[in-house]
Motif scaffolding. Structure first.
Motif, mmCIF file in Angstrom:
data_model
loop_
_atom_site.group_PDB
_atom_site.id
_atom_site.type_symbol
_atom_site.label_atom_id
_atom_site.label_comp_id
_atom_site.label_asym_id
_atom_site.label_seq_id
_atom_site.Cartn_x
_atom_site.Cartn_y
_atom_site.Cartn_z
ATOM 1 N N GLN A 151 -0.927 5.209 5.078
ATOM 2 C CA GLN A 151 -1.038 3.784 4.737
ATOM 3 C C GLN A 151 -0.895 2.864 5.946
ATOM 4 O OE1 GLN A 151 -1.268 5.949 1.605
ATOM 5 N NE2 GLN A 151 0.857 5.897 2.338
ATOM 6 N N THR B 25 0.853 -1.191 0.000
ATOM 7 C CA THR B 25 0.000 0.000 0.000
ATOM 8 C C THR B 25 0.885 1.236 0.000
ATOM 9 O OG1 THR B 25 -0.192 0.109 2.418
ATOM 10 C CG2 THR B 25 -1.821 -1.202 1.245
ATOM 11 N N ALA C 77 -3.812 0.388 7.214
ATOM 12 C CA ALA C 77 -3.537 -1.050 7.262
ATOM 13 C C ALA C 77 -3.813 -1.621 8.652
ATOM 14 C CB ALA C 77 -2.085 -1.312 6.858
ATOM 15 N N LEU D 147 -8.698 -1.801 0.682
ATOM 16 C CA LEU D 147 -7.762 -2.712 1.333
ATOM 17 C C LEU D 147 -8.488 -3.914 1.930
ATOM 18 C CD1 LEU D 147 -4.932 -3.408 2.239
ATOM 19 C CD2 LEU D 147 -5.207 -1.850 4.178
#
Length: 413
Positions: free
Chosen positions: A124, A10, A128, A104
Motif C-alpha cells: 500500500q 488503503t 500510494a 487509488l
C-alpha cells in the motif's frame, strides 16, 4: 460530513463483509476516525464481497484485480502466506498493484483527500507513493508499518523500495518500539517524523473478563495465523513434554493458515493429536469466550527464516483484556505488551523445554495466575484500548509537517 477533512485509507487487510473473521484492526481504527474525518477505505476485492458500500460511516471501495475466483492474493492468511502456499499467486502481483494504483488514482480525483493513510509499506505505501508521484498538489502521506512488511521482505529490491516509500512520507507510524530502529534505518539522512502507536483493541465492551464464566483447569489456548512466525510447533512439542505429568491437558488452536495441514500432522506424529483441537478462525464472540474460559494463553512467537516476526501481537492484548494469563516468547515486540513476572510470563524464543517449564509452573500456581491477570488487565487498558489509541492516531493524522507536533514523537505504551 462535508466540513470534515477527508481521510483515504488503503489496506490489504479489511473485513470482506459483516461477521467476517479476517483481522479487523484497520476497520476498527478507520470506523473510530469517522468522528473526525470523512473516511474512505480502499481494499482488495474478494469473492462474495461488495465492490462499493457504505459501512459504519465509511465509504468502502474494493478494487478488482482479476476474475472473482482468482482474487486469492489477499485475505486468508495474508499476501506473503498466500504466495508461499501457491507460487502461481505470484502471477497476480502485477494485476494486484495495477488494480490498486488505478483505483487509488480514481479516488484521489473523486474526493478532496487531505490525508492518505497507507497500512503497510509494501504494497500500500509503495502504491500510494507512486500514485502521488509527480503531483504538484497532493495530500499528506502517512504510512503505518505493522511488522511483516518491515521485518520480512529483506531482499535488496524490497529494501530499496521500502527506503523509497519511507522517504516520501510526511510521517510514519510503527506499532511497537521494536520497529523504531529498522524504520529509521530506511529513512536516510532526512527522516520523516516517526511515531510508535500500536493498533488497539476494544477493552471496554468486547475483550473483557466475565466473572460469570468459570475457567477450565487444564486448557491452553493459542490464537493466531498458522504460519511460521507464530511458532506453534514449539507449543506442540511443549505439550508432548507436559502430558506425562498433566494427562488431562488440552490445547485449543484458534486460527487458520498455510501451515495448518503440517501442524495437524506434527501433532499426530508426536502422539498428542487427541489433546489438540483446531477450531479455525473464529468471530469475536466465540474468541472472547475462549479467552474467558482458558487456563492460559500461549504465544510462542519466533523469527521466521525470511526475517519476519511479530510487529506487536494484539492477540496477547486480547487475552489479557479477558483476564487470561499469558505466556509469550521473548521477542522485542512482546516487551511492549508484557513485563515478565508482572503482567505475564516471557520465555526464551524457540525453546519448547522453557515453554513447558513456564506452563507447568503457572498450572501449579493459581494464585500467581490471578496476580498476573489482574496486573495485565490494568496494563493493557492503559496502553491499548481503542479510545486512547484512536486519539493518538487522530493527532498524528491531523498534524501537518510544518507544525511542531510533527517533530519526532515516540509514544510510550
Amino acid at each position: 460530513m462535508a466540513s470534515k477533512p477527508t481521510l483515504l485509507v488503503t489496506t490489504s487487510t479489511f473485513p470482506r463483509w459483516k461477521g467476517d473473521s479476517e483481522p479487523r484492526f484497520v476497520y476498527d481504527l478507520s470506523r473510530r476516525l469517522t468522528e473526525t474525518f470523512n473516511v474512505v477505505v480502499l481494499a482488495p476485492h474478494a469473492a462474495g464481497a461488495k465492490v462499493d458500500e457504505m459501512w459504519d460511516g465509511m465509504h468502502v471501495y474494493r478494487y478488482r484485480y482479476a476474475p472473482a475466483a482468482w482474487e486469492t492474493l489477499a485475505y486468508n492468511g495474508g499476501i506473503s502466506a498466500n504466495l508461499k502456499q501457491n507460487r502461481w499467486n505470484a502471477l497476480l502481483l502485477p494485476l494486484f498493484f495495477i488494480g490498486q494504483w488505478w483505483a487509488l488514482r480514481k479516488l484521489l480525483k473523486t474526493y478532496p483527500v487531505d490525508t492518505l493513510h497507507a497500512h503497510w509499506l509494501i504494497p500500500q505505501g509503495l502504491v500510494a507513493a507512486l500514485a502521488l508521484w509527480g503531483k504538484t498538489t497532493k495530500p499528506t502521506l502517512i504510512c503505518t508499518s505493522h511488522g511483516g512488511d518491515l521485518f520480512g521482505l529483506q531482499d535488496a529490491i524490497s529494501t530499496r523500495l521500502k527506503c523509497w516509500v519511507v522517504q516520501r512520507c510526511q510521517a510514519v507510524t510503527v506499532v511497537s518500539h521494536a520497529m523504531l530502529a529498522p524504520i529509521q534505518a530506511l529513512a536516510g539522512a532526512n527522516p520523516p517524523p516517526v511515531s510508535v502507536i500500536p493498533m488497539g483493541t476494544d477493552l471496554q465492551q468486547t475483550f473483557i473478563p466475565n466473572p460469570q464464566v468459570s475457567r477450565a483447569a487444564n486448557q491452553l489456548l493459542f490464537v493466531g495465523r498458522l504460519v511460521e512466525k507464530k511458532g506453534l510447533p514449539y507449543l506442540l512439542h511443549a505439550l508432548q513434554q507436559l502430558l506425562p505429568t498433566h494427562p488431562d491437558l488440552q490445547l485449543v488452536v484458534a486460527g487458520n493458515g498455510t501451515a495448518q495441514a503440517d501442524l495437524i500432522q506434527l501433532g499426530e506424529s508426536l502422539g498428542i493429536g487427541q489433546h489438540v483441537t483446531f477450531v479455525g478462525r473464529l468471530e469475536h464472540a466465540s474468541l472472547v469466550r475462549l479467552y474467558q474460559t482458558s487456563t492460559l494463553a500461549v504465544f510462542p512467537f519466533v523469527q521466521a527464516k525470511d526475517g519476519d516476526m511479530e510487529g506487536l501481537g494484539l492477540v496477547m492484548v486480547e487475552a489479557m483484556g479477558c483476564g487470561c494469563p499469558v505466556i509469550a516468547s521473548d521477542l522485542p515486540a512482546v516487551r511492549d505488551v508484557i513485563r515478565h513476572g508482572e503482567s505475564g510470563c516471557v520465555v526464551t524464543t524457540a525453546d519448547s523445554a522453557a515453554l513447558a517449564t513456564a506452563i507447568a509452573s503457572l498450572l501449579a500456581d493459581p494464585t500467581q495466575r490471578q496476580t498476573l491477570s489482574t496486573q495485565a488487565l490494568a496494563t493493557v487498558r492503559n496502553g491499548f484500548d481503542w479510545e486512547s489509541v484512536t486519539q493518538r492516531y487522530q493527532h498524528c493524522l491531523q498534524s501537518t509537517p510544518s507544525q511542531p507536533s510533527m517533530t519526532e514523537i515516540i509514544h510510550a505504551n
